[in-house]
Structures are given as structure tokens and as C-alpha cells.
Design a protein around this motif. Sequence first.
Motif, mmCIF file in Angstrom:
data_model
loop_
_atom_site.group_PDB
_atom_site.id
_atom_site.type_symbol
_atom_site.label_atom_id
_atom_site.label_comp_id
_atom_site.label_asym_id
_atom_site.label_seq_id
_atom_site.Cartn_x
_atom_site.Cartn_y
_atom_site.Cartn_z
ATOM 1 N N GLN A 183 0.804 -1.220 0.000
ATOM 2 C CA GLN A 183 0.000 0.000 0.000
ATOM 3 C C GLN A 183 0.840 1.275 0.000
ATOM 4 N N VAL A 184 2.139 1.142 0.232
ATOM 5 C CA VAL A 184 3.012 2.318 0.315
ATOM 6 C C VAL A 184 3.186 2.938 -1.063
ATOM 7 N N GLY A 185 2.978 4.243 -1.129
ATOM 8 C CA GLY A 185 3.154 4.954 -2.393
ATOM 9 C C GLY A 185 4.463 5.714 -2.442
ATOM 10 N N ASN A 186 4.684 6.411 -3.556
ATOM 11 C CA ASN A 186 5.930 7.175 -3.719
ATOM 12 C C ASN A 186 5.675 8.636 -4.033
ATOM 13 N N ASP A 187 4.552 9.157 -3.507
ATOM 14 C CA ASP A 187 4.213 10.560 -3.727
ATOM 15 C C ASP A 187 4.962 11.425 -2.705
ATOM 16 N N ASN A 188 6.237 11.637 -2.970
ATOM 17 C CA ASN A 188 7.072 12.414 -2.062
ATOM 18 C C ASN A 188 8.190 13.063 -2.869
ATOM 19 N N GLN A 189 9.011 13.872 -2.192
ATOM 20 C CA GLN A 189 10.060 14.623 -2.870
ATOM 21 C C GLN A 189 11.075 13.727 -3.578
ATOM 22 N N GLN A 190 11.325 12.549 -3.029
ATOM 23 C CA GLN A 190 12.308 11.640 -3.598
ATOM 24 C C GLN A 190 11.732 10.720 -4.652
ATOM 25 N N GLY A 191 10.396 10.594 -4.689
ATOM 26 C CA GLY A 191 9.759 9.650 -5.591
ATOM 27 C C GLY A 191 10.075 8.206 -5.230
ATOM 28 N N TYR A 193 9.679 4.723 -2.355
ATOM 29 C CA TYR A 193 8.757 4.017 -1.470
ATOM 30 C C TYR A 193 9.435 3.880 -0.107
ATOM 31 N N TYR A 194 8.948 4.637 0.876
ATOM 32 C CA TYR A 194 9.576 4.687 2.185
ATOM 33 C C TYR A 194 9.051 3.574 3.087
ATOM 34 N N LEU A 195 9.954 2.807 3.659
ATOM 35 C CA LEU A 195 9.568 1.742 4.571
ATOM 36 C C LEU A 195 8.788 2.245 5.789
ATOM 37 N N PRO A 196 9.181 3.361 6.439
ATOM 38 C CA PRO A 196 8.456 3.803 7.630
ATOM 39 C C PRO A 196 6.990 4.155 7.381
ATOM 40 N N ASP A 197 6.589 4.299 6.115
ATOM 41 C CA ASP A 197 5.184 4.601 5.834
ATOM 42 C C ASP A 197 4.252 3.495 6.301
ATOM 43 N N ILE A 198 4.795 2.279 6.508
ATOM 44 C CA ILE A 198 3.923 1.195 6.987
ATOM 45 C C ILE A 198 3.447 1.464 8.407
ATOM 46 N N LEU A 199 4.178 2.317 9.136
ATOM 47 C CA LEU A 199 3.788 2.603 10.520
ATOM 48 C C LEU A 199 2.475 3.374 10.560
ATOM 49 N N GLY A 200 2.335 4.401 9.719
ATOM 50 C CA GLY A 200 1.081 5.158 9.654
ATOM 51 C C GLY A 200 -0.073 4.292 9.199
ATOM 52 N N LEU A 201 0.207 3.393 8.238
ATOM 53 C CA LEU A 201 -0.833 2.484 7.766
ATOM 54 C C LEU A 201 -1.272 1.529 8.871
ATOM 55 N N ALA A 202 -0.324 1.080 9.683
ATOM 56 C CA ALA A 202 -0.662 0.182 10.789
ATOM 57 C C ALA A 202 -1.509 0.903 11.829
ATOM 58 N N VAL A 203 -1.144 2.155 12.139
ATOM 59 C CA VAL A 203 -1.925 2.938 13.099
ATOM 60 C C VAL A 203 -3.333 3.169 12.572
ATOM 61 N N ALA A 204 -3.446 3.488 11.294
ATOM 62 C CA ALA A 204 -4.775 3.703 10.696
ATOM 63 C C ALA A 204 -5.625 2.439 10.724
ATOM 64 N N ASN A 205 -4.962 1.301 10.825
ATOM 65 C CA ASN A 205 -5.674 0.027 10.879
ATOM 66 C C ASN A 205 -5.933 -0.424 12.326
ATOM 67 N N GLY A 206 -5.682 0.492 13.277
ATOM 68 C CA GLY A 206 -5.990 0.191 14.664
ATOM 69 C C GLY A 206 -4.877 -0.454 15.459
ATOM 70 N N LYS A 207 -3.691 -0.541 14.885
ATOM 71 C CA LYS A 207 -2.578 -1.155 15.609
ATOM 72 C C LYS A 207 -1.836 -0.109 16.435
ATOM 73 N N THR A 208 -1.242 -0.553 17.529
ATOM 74 C CA THR A 208 -0.420 0.321 18.360
ATOM 75 C C THR A 208 1.048 0.073 18.017
ATOM 76 N N VAL A 209 1.677 1.075 17.441
ATOM 77 C CA VAL A 209 3.083 0.967 17.070
ATOM 78 C C VAL A 209 3.941 1.389 18.258
ATOM 79 N N SER A 210 4.820 0.520 18.679
ATOM 80 C CA SER A 210 5.689 0.831 19.816
ATOM 81 C C SER A 210 7.040 1.337 19.325
ATOM 82 N N SER A 211 7.813 1.880 20.252
ATOM 83 C CA SER A 211 9.152 2.368 19.908
ATOM 84 C C SER A 211 10.075 2.173 21.089
ATOM 85 N N CYS A 212 11.374 2.104 20.794
ATOM 86 C CA CYS A 212 12.387 2.094 21.847
ATOM 87 C C CYS A 212 13.550 2.949 21.370
ATOM 88 N N ALA A 213 14.245 3.552 22.329
ATOM 89 C CA ALA A 213 15.300 4.501 21.994
ATOM 90 C C ALA A 213 16.677 3.874 22.188
#
Length: 456
Positions: A183-191, A193-213
Motif C-alpha cells: 500500500q506504500v506509495g511514492n508521492d514524495n520529494q524523492q519519488g 517508497y519509504y519503509l516507515p510509511d507502513i507505521l502510519g498504515l498500521a496505526v490507521a488500521n488500529g494497531k499500536t506501534v511501539s518504539s524504543c530509543a
Amino acid sequence: MKLEVVILAAGQGKRMKSRLPKVLHVVGGMPLLEHVIRTAQGLEPRAIHVVVGHGSEQVQDALAHYDINWVVQERQAGTGHAVLQALPAIADDSIVLVLYGDVPLTRLSTLQNLVQQARTAPALLTAELQNPQGYGRILRDKIGALVGVVEDKDATPIQRDIREINTGLLAAPQRDFLAYLPQVGNDNQQGEYYLPDILGLAVANGKTVSSCAVESELEIFGVNDRVQLNHVEREYQHRQAEQLMREGVNIADPARLDIRGSLSCGEDVSIDINVVFEGKVTLGNDVSVGANCVLSDVSVADGSVIHPMSHLQQAVIGKDCSVGPYARLRSGTVLSEGARIGNFVETKKASIGPGSKVNHLSYIGDCDVGAEVNIGAGTITCNYDGVNKHKTDIGKGVFVGSNSTLVAPLQIEEQGFVAAGSTITGSVGKGELAVSRARQRNIEGWVRPGTRDTKD
């Protein structure tokens, strides 16, 4: 769920200004990519997949000794596109960890924590930077939940003020990659397909994305040019030296030590300044290595001393030996207990027996030397006839006088004695004295040149 690792290594690395693919540039004696592979192996994954593109054959050849599933990305179209190429080879019940072939300093414990958080939904490794320019920014909602990532070139001025950045390292169940990556598109300055875009898609699908530093931003430091390569090199060397000192090794100056491979040390080892270790090096208890030495694929047993300015390569040093200063021990050299190699001595394929000495200005090659042998200054073994190499055997207790030439093939039996200045071409029997030199003549009335009376 089993872990599988995907390492992205397809970039060209134009800023390196080199014909060598970026991931093959070396830190600590190993290619950048090899560091990442070794760290990944520490996670004990079911499989490691490496996505290659620029110089793919060269990369695969350099690391062919690793059990890797190589995936070729014919067209470089972003990190999301790269991971998509590897998905068909990954089992559906896996957790997938994505790493980068030019980021060599990530700690194993950091990755273990990241994988642990990705069992049911994506997890992202983040970092807080004083200067986040160039990195994607982490987007969070009012309660602090991660909702997405915006790339630096696509960010608004307000978003660019965010200091929490996307490191690019993330993990997620394979089913999430399969669901969101297409589902990731390439409508961005670089043209791209960015891997991190899956995080927004997961959140939109009701998933909780975690992070660690990360503990240190050096863990996520990527190499793009020679300056950054040197920065990573020095940090890697600092880590190595720090660990050795914690294990009890005395290092004169950690900033002047280079380990380009692996170094294993016993107790009470001392290492002076400007020492370079290459390949696999083992130092026993109470070993001392002097300043400005180079040891490559060498084993040094307990109590031995390597004096300054010595170069040892593919050699085995026994207990309580002394080497140098200014000695060169080449491949195939084996020193038995108590042997001594002195200044400006070179050896090659030489076995030096217990207590034997080659103290000054000599070359000993293709030679077996017995116990308690003394080889005088300026002695050489003539082991090469222009076509073939030949061997010299020197028995126990032999004495070889200074400035002797031993022409192989040759055997000098035990207790044999070679007079100084001799050229030996035939065997010397047990206890025999060998003398082979011109008889001395003293000429009376000789006048030193330049002192004659030149007057008419």
C-alpha cells in the motif's frame, strides 16, 4: 514466532567516491556489512536476507562464507521497495527485523529489545538528536502514541523542530509487512517508497506501534562518506579497547590501538602504543607487546615479549620467547619455548627450537632449527635456487658463526660448528667443524691509496 533479518545493502554510496560498493568499505578490518551480519547472527535468526543492488556480485563474493539469502534489487526505489523484494522468501509466521548494511555499531541488546516489542505489531527504533537535520521525524499524538514518520524533505517547518528521529531500524510481524508494504506509495520529494510509511498504515488500521530509543546515537550512525567512515572506525576501536581494559588488559593509550579482526588476551597482558592487530590474534598470560608492532594472525604463548617495531605474520610464538626489536616473522614461523629472535632478523617457514637464538641481522627461511642452537649475526639460509625452495636442517646444539651462508638443501647435525664467514654447501656431521673461506694473506709494505708521494 521465529525471527528473520533483512539487511538493506543496495546503495551505491556516491559520496564515498570509490569504485568499491559502500558496504564493503572496512571498519576494524571487516566490511561494514559484515559487522551488521555478525550482529544479526547474535540474534540467532532463522534466516538472514541481504538486499543488494550496486556491485551485487562483488558484495556477494566478498561475503560468500556467510549463510545468506541474497536478494537483488534491480532498481533502487527506496527502502520500502527494497524490503518488498525480500518478502517472498520469508516465512509467514516470522518476525522481520530490518537493518542497514552501512550502520555497523548497533548493539545486540538494542536489537533484542526492539524485536521483543514487535511480536504483535510494528516497533521502531528512535533516537533524540541535538541536530536532527536529514532524518525523518517521529510524529506522535497528544498522548504520546506514535502515529507516523515524516521524512526531512517532506516535513513542515514545525515538524522539522522535532528532535526525535526515525533511525530506519524497525521490526514487525511478516503479516504486517505483507499487508502494508504493497500500500506504500511514492508521492514524495524523492519519488521513493519509504519503509516507515507502513507505521502510519498500521496505526490507521488500529494497531499500536511501539518504539524504543538507543542508548547512544552512535548506534544508528550510518556511513555515507570517508569522514563518517573514520568516525565509525575510531568509535569501534574505542569500544574494543574499553572492553579489553575491563577484562584486565593494560593498554598504554586506547586511542593508539587498532584491532582489525579479533584479539583474545589472557591475564596481565600489556600493549604499548601504536600496535596493530590484524586477523585472529591470541595473547597468553603475561605477554607484552612493545610500541609500533604489527601482529597478523599470530598466537603468542604465556610470558613472551614482542619488542618494539616488530612485524609478525601467521606465526606461532611459544612460552617465554623474545622477539625483536625490529624483527620480521613471516608466515610459517614457529618459536618453541624460550627461543629468541633479535633485531633485524627475518624468518619464514622456520621452526626455531627451545632455547635457540637468532639474535642479529639474519635471514632464516625454510629451516628447522633444533634446541639450544646459536645462529650468529649476518647468517642467511640460501633457500631459493631461482626455481625451487630448499630446506635447511640444523640439529640440537649447533653453533653457526657470524656472517655465514648456508646453501640449501643442507643438514648440519647436532653439535656441529660452522666457523664465522663460511659458505656451507655440504652436510656437516655430528660434532664436526665446518670451515669454508679463503685463507687470509697479509701484504707487507702495502700503501693505503691516496697516501703515496705524487711529486715528480
